[in-house]
Design a protein around this motif. Structure first.
Motif, PDB file in Angstrom:
ATOM      1  N   PRO A 106       0.816  -1.219   0.000  1.00  0.00           N
ATOM      2  CA  PRO A 106       0.000   0.000   0.000  1.00  0.00           C
ATOM      3  C   PRO A 106       0.847   1.266   0.000  1.00  0.00           C
ATOM      4  N   GLY A 107       0.238   2.359  -0.426  1.00  0.00           N
ATOM      5  CA  GLY A 107       0.880   3.656  -0.400  1.00  0.00           C
ATOM      6  C   GLY A 107       1.805   3.889  -1.579  1.00  0.00           C
ATOM      7  N   ASN A 108       2.275   5.122  -1.693  1.00  0.00           N
ATOM      8  CA  ASN A 108       3.281   5.471  -2.689  1.00  0.00           C
ATOM      9  C   ASN A 108       4.225   6.474  -2.048  1.00  0.00           C
ATOM     10  N   SER A 109       5.259   6.896  -2.774  1.00  0.00           N
ATOM     11  CA  SER A 109       6.269   7.750  -2.157  1.00  0.00           C
ATOM     12  C   SER A 109       5.714   9.099  -1.714  1.00  0.00           C
ATOM     13  N   ALA A 110       4.623   9.573  -2.305  1.00  0.00           N
ATOM     14  CA  ALA A 110       4.007  10.827  -1.881  1.00  0.00           C
ATOM     15  C   ALA A 110       3.061  10.622  -0.695  1.00  0.00           C
ATOM     16  N   SER A 111       2.550   9.409  -0.522  1.00  0.00           N
ATOM     17  CA  SER A 111       1.612   9.108   0.557  1.00  0.00           C
ATOM     18  C   SER A 111       1.856   7.687   1.054  1.00  0.00           C
ATOM     19  N   PRO A 112       2.939   7.488   1.819  1.00  0.00           N
ATOM     20  CA  PRO A 112       3.290   6.136   2.271  1.00  0.00           C
ATOM     21  C   PRO A 112       2.387   5.636   3.395  1.00  0.00           C
ATOM     22  N   THR A 113       2.424   4.335   3.633  1.00  0.00           N
ATOM     23  CA  THR A 113       1.724   3.724   4.758  1.00  0.00           C
ATOM     24  C   THR A 113       2.682   3.687   5.942  1.00  0.00           C
ATOM     25  N   HIS A 114       2.222   4.185   7.077  1.00  0.00           N
ATOM     26  CA  HIS A 114       3.068   4.337   8.258  1.00  0.00           C
ATOM     27  C   HIS A 114       2.847   3.170   9.222  1.00  0.00           C
ATOM     28  N   TYR A 115       3.927   2.563   9.687  1.00  0.00           N
ATOM     29  CA  TYR A 115       3.873   1.474  10.657  1.00  0.00           C
ATOM     30  C   TYR A 115       4.580   1.908  11.932  1.00  0.00           C
ATOM     31  N   THR A 116       4.046   1.480  13.075  1.00  0.00           N
ATOM     32  CA  THR A 116       4.641   1.822  14.360  1.00  0.00           C
ATOM     33  C   THR A 116       4.604   0.623  15.295  1.00  0.00           C
ATOM     34  N   ASP A 117       5.438   0.676  16.293  1.00  0.00           N
ATOM     35  CA  ASP A 117       5.413  -0.243  17.417  1.00  0.00           C
ATOM     36  C   ASP A 117       5.451  -1.712  17.001  1.00  0.00           C
ATOM     37  N   ILE A 118       6.472  -2.105  16.289  1.00  0.00           N
ATOM     38  CA  ILE A 118       6.683  -3.505  15.931  1.00  0.00           C
ATOM     39  C   ILE A 118       7.145  -4.228  17.195  1.00  0.00           C
ATOM     40  N   GLN A 119       6.456  -5.312  17.558  1.00  0.00           N
ATOM     41  CA  GLN A 119       6.765  -6.038  18.779  1.00  0.00           C
ATOM     42  C   GLN A 119       7.009  -7.508  18.507  1.00  0.00           C
ATOM     43  N   GLY A 120       7.654  -8.162  19.460  1.00  0.00           N
ATOM     44  CA  GLY A 120       7.872  -9.601  19.409  1.00  0.00           C
ATOM     45  C   GLY A 120       7.531 -10.217  20.760  1.00  0.00           C
ATOM     46  N   GLN A 121       7.096 -11.487  20.733  1.00  0.00           N
ATOM     47  CA  GLN A 121       6.747 -12.187  21.965  1.00  0.00           C
ATOM     48  C   GLN A 121       8.002 -12.831  22.549  1.00  0.00           C
ATOM     49  N   ARG A 122       8.271 -12.531  23.797  1.00  0.00           N
ATOM     50  CA  ARG A 122       9.418 -13.106  24.479  1.00  0.00           C
ATOM     51  C   ARG A 122       9.015 -14.472  25.038  1.00  0.00           C
ATOM     52  N   PHE A 123       9.756 -15.517  24.680  1.00  0.00           N
ATOM     53  CA  PHE A 123       9.416 -16.881  25.082  1.00  0.00           C
ATOM     54  C   PHE A 123       9.489 -17.087  26.592  1.00  0.00           C
ATOM     55  N   SER A 124      10.449 -16.468  27.246  1.00  0.00           N
ATOM     56  CA  SER A 124      10.683 -16.724  28.664  1.00  0.00           C
ATOM     57  C   SER A 124       9.488 -16.385  29.552  1.00  0.00           C
ATOM     58  N   ASP A 125       8.732 -15.344  29.190  1.00  0.00           N
ATOM     59  CA  ASP A 125       7.585 -14.963  30.020  1.00  0.00           C
ATOM     60  C   ASP A 125       6.340 -14.610  29.213  1.00  0.00           C
ATOM     61  N   ASN A 126       6.359 -14.865  27.899  1.00  0.00           N
ATOM     62  CA  ASN A 126       5.218 -14.638  27.005  1.00  0.00           C
ATOM     63  C   ASN A 126       4.744 -13.193  26.944  1.00  0.00           C
ATOM     64  N   PHE A 128       5.104  -9.238  25.372  1.00  0.00           N
ATOM     65  CA  PHE A 128       5.475  -8.622  24.109  1.00  0.00           C
ATOM     66  C   PHE A 128       6.355  -7.422  24.392  1.00  0.00           C
ATOM     67  N   VAL A 129       7.432  -7.316  23.618  1.00  0.00           N
ATOM     68  CA  VAL A 129       8.375  -6.217  23.786  1.00  0.00           C
ATOM     69  C   VAL A 129       8.590  -5.538  22.434  1.00  0.00           C
ATOM     70  N   SER A 130       8.795  -4.232  22.468  1.00  0.00           N
ATOM     71  CA  SER A 130       9.040  -3.492  21.231  1.00  0.00           C
ATOM     72  C   SER A 130      10.386  -3.897  20.638  1.00  0.00           C
ATOM     73  N   MET A 131      10.437  -3.966  19.322  1.00  0.00           N
ATOM     74  CA  MET A 131      11.682  -4.290  18.633  1.00  0.00           C
ATOM     75  C   MET A 131      12.630  -3.097  18.745  1.00  0.00           C
ATOM     76  N   PRO A 132      13.895  -3.348  19.034  1.00  0.00           N
ATOM     77  CA  PRO A 132      14.848  -2.248  19.184  1.00  0.00           C
ATOM     78  C   PRO A 132      15.219  -1.623  17.829  1.00  0.00           C
ATOM     79  N   CYS A 133      15.751  -0.415  17.900  1.00  0.00           N
ATOM     80  CA  CYS A 133      16.258   0.221  16.687  1.00  0.00           C
ATOM     81  C   CYS A 133      17.319  -0.677  16.062  1.00  0.00           C
ATOM     82  N   GLY A 134      17.364  -0.726  14.760  1.00  0.00           N
ATOM     83  CA  GLY A 134      18.322  -1.563  14.073  1.00  0.00           C
ATOM     84  C   GLY A 134      17.793  -2.954  13.765  1.00  0.00           C
TER      85      GLY A 134
END
Length: 171
Positions: A106-126, A128-134
């Motif tokens: 979806p989207g184009n370079s003039a009107s892109p689709t914005h995504y935020t708060d990508i998370q992953g489930q931590r196995f040790s305690d189930n 969800f934590v935000s993915m770090p920069c990088g």
């Protein structure tokens, strides 16, 4: 999407958008022993442009199933326990399948689709934590740019892990 450590299986949830069809939600599961089977569930209502949707995979330790979740509710679940069918460690992925430049992402370079708060489930305690920069890396069959010069996504400076994706050139 979450995939097995050797990429022989996955479960994914999101939306599907393709030429000459309406955009709907979907989920899909696979593991190597299924051969060419890719069980898929499609939503029944067209998605509304500009509406924010939340997609995620969540492993339920009480049942052993992977749950495909949309806006915090269960949409579908696997018919198998990924810990019994897949190799570990699992790999969290965010993918845009983009065979058709004009319609898949979806989207184009003039009107892109914005995504935020990508998370992953931590196995040790189930939890969800935000993915770090990088964590997010650009990829297009080994290249960070498409053949038409546009990018699939751009990480927004200073607001990691927010990013934008788009397809085709504006206009």
């Amino acid at each position: 999407m979450i995939a097995s450590g050797d990429y022989s299986g996955w479960t994914q949830v999101g939306y599907i958008r393709w030429y000459d069809h309406v955009t709907v939600q979907f989920a899909q599961h696979h593991y190597a022993a299924q051969g060419d089977e890719y069980p898929t569930k499609y939503g029944t209502m067209q998605l509304v442009d500009g509406t924010v949707y939340g997609y995620g995979e969540r492993w339920d330790p009480s049942t052993g199933y992977e749950l495909d979740r949309i806006n915090g509710s269960d949409f579908w679940k696997t018919a198998f326990d990924p810990f019994a069918k897949w190799s570990t460690p699992f790999v969290a992925q965010f993918d845009g399948e983009a065979r058709y430049l004009q319609s898949d992402v979806p989207g184009n370079s003039a009107s892109p689709t914005h995504y935020t708060d990508i998370q992953g489930q931590r196995f040790s305690d189930n939890t969800f934590v935000s993915m770090p920069c990088g964590y997010l890396v650009k990829g297009n069959d080994g290249s960070s740019k498409r053949t038409d010069g546009e990018s699939w996504h751009d990480v927004l400076a200073g607001s990691c892990p927010d990013f934008e994706i788009y397809t085709d050139t504006a206009g």
